[in-house]
Design a protein around this motif. Structure first.
Motif, PDB file in Angstrom:
ATOM      1  N   LEU A 153      -0.187  -7.489  -2.771  1.00  0.00           N
ATOM      2  CA  LEU A 153       0.300  -6.368  -1.965  1.00  0.00           C
ATOM      3  C   LEU A 153       0.361  -5.087  -2.800  1.00  0.00           C
ATOM      4  CD1 LEU A 153       1.471  -5.357   0.725  1.00  0.00           C
ATOM      5  CD2 LEU A 153       3.725  -5.991  -0.147  1.00  0.00           C
ATOM      6  N   ALA A 154       0.858  -5.198  -4.008  1.00  0.00           N
ATOM      7  CA  ALA A 154       0.922  -4.032  -4.888  1.00  0.00           C
ATOM      8  C   ALA A 154      -0.473  -3.525  -5.209  1.00  0.00           C
ATOM      9  CB  ALA A 154       1.670  -4.388  -6.170  1.00  0.00           C
ATOM     10  N   LEU A 155      -1.396  -4.418  -5.439  1.00  0.00           N
ATOM     11  CA  LEU A 155      -2.778  -4.026  -5.718  1.00  0.00           C
ATOM     12  C   LEU A 155      -3.400  -3.314  -4.523  1.00  0.00           C
ATOM     13  CD1 LEU A 155      -5.182  -4.182  -7.703  1.00  0.00           C
ATOM     14  CD2 LEU A 155      -5.803  -6.332  -6.568  1.00  0.00           C
ATOM     15  N   VAL A 156      -3.176  -3.827  -3.343  1.00  0.00           N
ATOM     16  CA  VAL A 156      -3.713  -3.200  -2.127  1.00  0.00           C
ATOM     17  C   VAL A 156      -3.083  -1.824  -1.919  1.00  0.00           C
ATOM     18  CG1 VAL A 156      -3.765  -3.383   0.394  1.00  0.00           C
ATOM     19  CG2 VAL A 156      -4.368  -5.351  -1.005  1.00  0.00           C
ATOM     20  N   LEU A 157      -1.773  -1.724  -2.085  1.00  0.00           N
ATOM     21  CA  LEU A 157      -1.107  -0.433  -1.912  1.00  0.00           C
ATOM     22  C   LEU A 157      -1.586   0.585  -2.933  1.00  0.00           C
ATOM     23  CD1 LEU A 157       2.560  -1.443  -1.058  1.00  0.00           C
ATOM     24  CD2 LEU A 157       0.872  -0.420   0.453  1.00  0.00           C
ATOM     25  N   CYS A 158      -1.725   0.164  -4.175  1.00  0.00           N
ATOM     26  CA  CYS A 158      -2.214   1.091  -5.206  1.00  0.00           C
ATOM     27  C   CYS A 158      -3.629   1.550  -4.910  1.00  0.00           C
ATOM     28  CB  CYS A 158      -2.148   0.433  -6.584  1.00  0.00           C
ATOM     29  SG  CYS A 158      -0.466   0.244  -7.193  1.00  0.00           S
ATOM     30  N   SER A 159      -4.472   0.649  -4.462  1.00  0.00           N
ATOM     31  CA  SER A 159      -5.855   1.043  -4.150  1.00  0.00           C
ATOM     32  C   SER A 159      -5.892   1.988  -2.951  1.00  0.00           C
ATOM     33  CB  SER A 159      -6.732  -0.189  -3.912  1.00  0.00           C
ATOM     34  OG  SER A 159      -6.253  -0.896  -2.774  1.00  0.00           O
ATOM     35  N   ILE A 160      -5.038   1.785  -1.975  1.00  0.00           N
ATOM     36  CA  ILE A 160      -4.969   2.703  -0.828  1.00  0.00           C
ATOM     37  C   ILE A 160      -4.475   4.070  -1.273  1.00  0.00           C
ATOM     38  CG2 ILE A 160      -3.710   3.181   1.304  1.00  0.00           C
ATOM     39  CD1 ILE A 160      -3.906   0.203   1.954  1.00  0.00           C
ATOM     40  N   ILE A 161      -3.462   4.093  -2.127  1.00  0.00           N
ATOM     41  CA  ILE A 161      -2.931   5.376  -2.623  1.00  0.00           C
ATOM     42  C   ILE A 161      -3.991   6.109  -3.430  1.00  0.00           C
ATOM     43  CG2 ILE A 161      -1.279   6.371  -4.256  1.00  0.00           C
ATOM     44  CD1 ILE A 161       0.729   4.272  -3.246  1.00  0.00           C
ATOM     45  N   VAL A 162      -4.694   5.402  -4.289  1.00  0.00           N
ATOM     46  CA  VAL A 162      -5.736   6.035  -5.095  1.00  0.00           C
ATOM     47  C   VAL A 162      -6.871   6.529  -4.203  1.00  0.00           C
ATOM     48  CG1 VAL A 162      -7.531   5.545  -6.817  1.00  0.00           C
ATOM     49  CG2 VAL A 162      -5.186   4.818  -7.211  1.00  0.00           C
ATOM     50  N   ALA A 163      -7.224   5.739  -3.189  1.00  0.00           N
ATOM     51  CA  ALA A 163      -8.315   6.126  -2.305  1.00  0.00           C
ATOM     52  C   ALA A 163      -7.936   7.341  -1.449  1.00  0.00           C
ATOM     53  CB  ALA A 163      -8.699   4.953  -1.413  1.00  0.00           C
ATOM     54  N   LEU A 164      -6.668   7.493  -1.095  1.00  0.00           N
ATOM     55  CA  LEU A 164      -6.240   8.594  -0.230  1.00  0.00           C
ATOM     56  C   LEU A 164      -5.749   9.817  -0.995  1.00  0.00           C
ATOM     57  CD1 LEU A 164      -4.377   6.697   2.609  1.00  0.00           C
ATOM     58  CD2 LEU A 164      -6.669   7.653   2.639  1.00  0.00           C
ATOM     59  N   ALA A 165      -5.584   9.725  -2.291  1.00  0.00           N
ATOM     60  CA  ALA A 165      -5.016  10.844  -3.055  1.00  0.00           C
ATOM     61  C   ALA A 165      -5.917  12.073  -2.998  1.00  0.00           C
ATOM     62  CB  ALA A 165      -4.773  10.423  -4.500  1.00  0.00           C
ATOM     63  N   TYR A 166      -7.188  11.933  -3.285  1.00  0.00           N
ATOM     64  CA  TYR A 166      -8.096  13.082  -3.299  1.00  0.00           C
ATOM     65  C   TYR A 166      -8.283  13.684  -1.900  1.00  0.00           C
ATOM     66  CZ  TYR A 166     -12.091  16.029  -4.219  1.00  0.00           C
ATOM     67  OH  TYR A 166     -12.934  17.101  -4.315  1.00  0.00           O
TER      68      TYR A 166
END
Length: 158
Positions: free
Chosen positions: A47-60
């Motif tokens: 779950l943490a990995l998925v959330l981090c990847s979503i945050i990184v993908a949406l940051a820019y």
């Protein structure tokens, strides 16, 4: 049977049974905790990995969105200012279309008078002293002074 009962109530037997029961409880709780911990930790890590990847993908894209919204609001503000300026210029143009206004401005700015009238120029007491700019203006060619006068009159309209 009496020996078994006596053996069952002895302190050593009781302590041994109590120790076995306690050991069994501790072992059961540890196995449950370990099983629960390993299953929960894996899910939590995923779950943490998925959330981090979503945050990184949406940051820019979010940064771009925010900066574009700020740019849009700036452009809308500039557009509104341009509209106001256009309205002011339309009003000024309409005023200059009126002959009475044009005549008034010509009389005031260029000190023109109608035939038969006497023109007076009132000099203010403080204006008698020439400034450095006026002294320099006397030394320049006449056409440079005319252009300065036109620039000053344009500035006074605004």
């Amino acid at each position: 049977m009496a020996v078994k009962d006596r053996d069952r109530f002895s302190t050593a037997t009781r302590l041994r049974l109590l120790g076995e029961q306690t050991a069994a409880r501790v072992y059961r709780s540890q196995t449950k905790r370990q099983a629960r911990r390993s299953r929960l930790t894996g899910r939590a890590a995923l779950l943490a990995l998925v959330l981090c990847s979503i945050i990184v993908a949406l940051a820019y894209p979010m940064r771009q969105y925010v900066s574009q919204r700020a740019q849009i609001s700036d452009l809308q503000r500039q557009q509104e200012q341009a509209r106001e300026r256009v309205e002011q210029l339309r009003d000024l143009k309409a005023r200059w279309q009126d002959d009475a206004y044009a005549e008034q401005q010509i009389r005031r700015r260029l000190h023109y008078v109608m035939p038969g009238e006497t023109g007076y120029v009132i000099v203010e007491p403080g204006a008698a002293r020439q400034s450095r700019a006026d002294l320099r203006a006397a030394q320049r060619p006449w056409y440079a002074n005319v252009w300065d006068g036109i620039d000053k009159s344009d500035a006074s309209d605004q």
